[in-house]
Design an enzyme around this catalytic site. Structure first.
Site, short mmCIF file in Angstrom:
data_model
loop_
_atom_site.label_atom_id
_atom_site.label_comp_id
_atom_site.label_asym_id
_atom_site.label_seq_id
_atom_site.Cartn_x
_atom_site.Cartn_y
_atom_site.Cartn_z
N CYS A 1 88.60 77.41 -16.44
CA CYS A 1 89.10 77.25 -15.08
C CYS A 1 88.95 75.77 -14.71
CB CYS A 1 88.33 78.12 -14.09
SG CYS A 1 88.81 77.90 -12.37
N CYS B 1 95.88 75.78 -9.71
CA CYS B 1 95.25 76.17 -10.97
C CYS B 1 95.20 74.94 -11.87
CB CYS B 1 96.03 77.30 -11.64
SG CYS B 1 95.37 77.76 -13.25
N HIS C 1 85.48 77.88 -4.25
CA HIS C 1 84.58 78.03 -5.38
C HIS C 1 83.14 78.17 -4.89
CE1 HIS C 1 87.50 77.06 -8.55
NE2 HIS C 1 88.05 76.30 -7.61
N GLU D 1 87.22 84.34 -12.07
CA GLU D 1 88.28 83.79 -11.24
C GLU D 1 88.81 84.81 -10.24
OE1 GLU D 1 91.21 80.97 -12.47
OE2 GLU D 1 90.49 81.05 -14.55
N GLY E 1 87.60 75.08 -11.24
CA GLY E 1 86.19 75.47 -11.25
C GLY E 1 85.31 74.44 -11.92
#
Length: 278
Positions: A222, A73, A164, A213, A225
């Site tokens: 994110c 993360c 992703h 997410e 991301g």
């Protein structure tokens, strides 16, 4: 058990000092309860600062608000870096940590004014690495057609240690994220589910992003991301290698270096409050 609440561009986390044990102090089920915004503390996830190994200073584990465990993360690891500095009693500009994650070693570095710069590593581009069955395992997934919600979307897929799916749109504000996001996440072509980014190109060096997410739903930011989206933008000719990515919670600076092929993310991470779980 003491905890500290942190946020990185509105992506918020419960941080737990877990340095005395290699096992998280909370179960995934307990994390779900604490992340509940009405009956718990409220967060997108719980992050545990565990001891490191011979290759790292610390280990990061995270349980999402639905109890699942992601590999990494980006916003969370910036918050973890600030948390570790507080635990150690240091907050020196330039201080860095080698943090073991399920996506490998990630290195955040403290910067001025609450900023943290993170070496996010190199992106994974092959279908088998993401993973997705959208194309052959050894092929890249660039501008592939994907049917979701009765509509054909042109998608590019990237892994930053977690999957992703990125699609470029005219206006991110018009995307019905609440309904279309779960359809992407649970689509059959993503065997491990996926994070999904909807990107509006304002300029080649400035992107607007909204995200659904995996395991958390709609969030304000994110980090992985944003990195994956810049990679997708470069691969499709939509953006530069150095970009500002505007998310609902604020902006990140993302650089995909030509020299070493690594992604570098810079953004804020701030403590919100501390408390005790009884």
């Amino acid at each position: 058990m003491e905890f500290t609440k942190y946020q990185g561009l509105g992506n918020d986390f419960i941080l737990v000092d877990n340095r005395h044990s290699t096992t998280p102090l909370l179960s995934p089920e307990q994390a779900v309860e604490l992340c509940d915004r009405h009956f718990g503390i409220g967060a997108d996830g719980v992050i545990f600062a565990l001891p490191g190994d011979e290759q790292s200073d610390y280990t990061m584990r995270i349980f999402n608000s639905d109890g699942s465990e992601p590999q990494m993360c980006g916003n969370g690891i910036r918050c973890l870096a600030r948390f570790l500095a507080r635990l150690e009693g240091t907050d020196t500009i330039g201080q860095s940590y080698r943090i073991q994650t399920l996506a490998g070693i990630i290195i955040p570095r403290l910067e001025a004014q609450g900023q943290v710069r993170v070496d996010m590593g190199t992106p994974f581009l092959l279908a088998k690495e993401i993973p997705t069955t959208l194309t052959q395992p050894e092929d890249k997934v660039i501008n592939q057609s994907l049917e979701v919600g009765g509509q054909s979307w042109s998608v590019t897929c990237v892994s930053m240690g977690n999957p992703h799916c990125i699609t470029f749109v005219e206006d991110v504000a018009k995307i019905p994220l609440e309904t279309i996001g779960p359809m992407f996440e649970h689509h059959s072509v993503f065997p491990e589910r996926t994070n999904t980014e909807f990107i509006e190109v304002v300029r080649p060096d400035y992107l607007k992003m909204r995200v659904w997410e995996r395991g958390a739903g709609i969030t304000l930011a994110c980090g992985t991301g944003a990195c994956a989206s810049v990679v997708a933008g470069v691969l499709t000719g939509n953006c530069d290698r150095l970009c500002t990515v505007e998310l609902p919670g604020g902006c990140l600076t993302i650089e995909w270096s030509q020299q070493d092929n690594r992604l570098y993310m810079t953004g804020l991470a701030e403590a919100v409050f501390t408390g005790v779980i009884r």
